[in-house]
Design an enzyme around this catalytic site. Sequence first.
Site, PDB file in Angstrom:
ATOM      1  N   VAL A 283       0.741  -1.279  -0.003  1.00  0.00           N
ATOM      2  CA  VAL A 283      -0.142  -0.018  -0.158  1.00  0.00           C
ATOM      3  C   VAL A 283       0.880   1.095   0.049  1.00  0.00           C
ATOM      4  O   VAL A 283       0.548   2.162  -0.612  1.00  0.00           O
ATOM      5  CB  VAL A 283      -1.121  -0.143   1.166  1.00  0.00           C
ATOM      6  CG1 VAL A 283      -1.669   1.168   1.289  1.00  0.00           C
ATOM      7  CG2 VAL A 283      -2.118  -1.122   1.009  1.00  0.00           C
ATOM      8  N   CYS A 284       1.870   1.341   0.798  1.00  0.00           N
ATOM      9  CA  CYS A 284       2.738   2.504   0.945  1.00  0.00           C
ATOM     10  C   CYS A 284       3.344   2.549  -0.542  1.00  0.00           C
ATOM     11  O   CYS A 284       3.946   3.844  -0.850  1.00  0.00           O
ATOM     12  CB  CYS A 284       3.777   2.410   1.867  1.00  0.00           C
ATOM     13  SG  CYS A 284       3.247   2.030   3.651  1.00  0.00           S
ATOM     14  N   THR A 285       3.890   1.724  -1.058  1.00  0.00           N
ATOM     15  CA  THR A 285       4.495   1.881  -2.568  1.00  0.00           C
ATOM     16  C   THR A 285       3.312   2.302  -3.620  1.00  0.00           C
ATOM     17  O   THR A 285       3.733   3.313  -4.271  1.00  0.00           O
ATOM     18  CB  THR A 285       5.009   0.273  -2.889  1.00  0.00           C
ATOM     19  OG1 THR A 285       6.061  -0.187  -2.138  1.00  0.00           O
ATOM     20  CG2 THR A 285       5.823   0.474  -4.366  1.00  0.00           C
TER      21      THR A 285
ATOM     22  N   LEU B   7       2.739   6.198  -2.616  1.00  0.00           N
ATOM     23  CA  LEU B   7       3.989   7.140  -2.880  1.00  0.00           C
ATOM     24  C   LEU B   7       4.246   7.079  -4.364  1.00  0.00           C
ATOM     25  O   LEU B   7       4.841   8.131  -5.092  1.00  0.00           O
ATOM     26  CB  LEU B   7       5.222   6.690  -2.167  1.00  0.00           C
ATOM     27  CG  LEU B   7       5.277   7.070  -0.505  1.00  0.00           C
ATOM     28  CD1 LEU B   7       6.252   6.746   0.322  1.00  0.00           C
ATOM     29  CD2 LEU B   7       4.726   8.421  -0.304  1.00  0.00           C
TER      30      LEU B   7
END
Length: 149
Positions: free
Chosen positions: A43-45, A48
């Site tokens: 999710v963070c990838t 961002l």
Amino acid sequence: MIAEGVKAPAFSLPDASGRMISLSDCIGQKVLVIFYPGDDTPVCTAQLCDYRNNVLEFTRRGIAVLGISGDSVESHRLFAEKHELPFTLLSDSDKRVAKAFDALGFLGMSQRAYVLVDETGVVLLAYSDFLPVTYQPMKDLLARIDAAS
């Protein structure tokens, strides 16, 4: 989350090259501080990389972007290089900045949170995503930023 309308807590953290970056370095321009749980997680990838793909929208609004997680300087360096992230990632390994912004989740990780700081260091917008498995899509994030500015 930190309250809107208050002075943002001062901080200095190392970036992906180990250079210390302070919030005060950004006085005179708006800063979007993005707290996120971790480098190279799905999710963070996605989050961002979505912001990377639309970074001109931040630039057009005169907003510098600082991403903060508890990951190490080396983790940030590898993550930023792998995904060609054009904004600064800061290592909050002791989580003191996340605590100061009240952006720590109950498991001791950074929440997925957003804090827009104005040119004088005052918090214009502060909120976190309800579920850690979702993130604020760029169009929704920009709508919130535009409404707060």
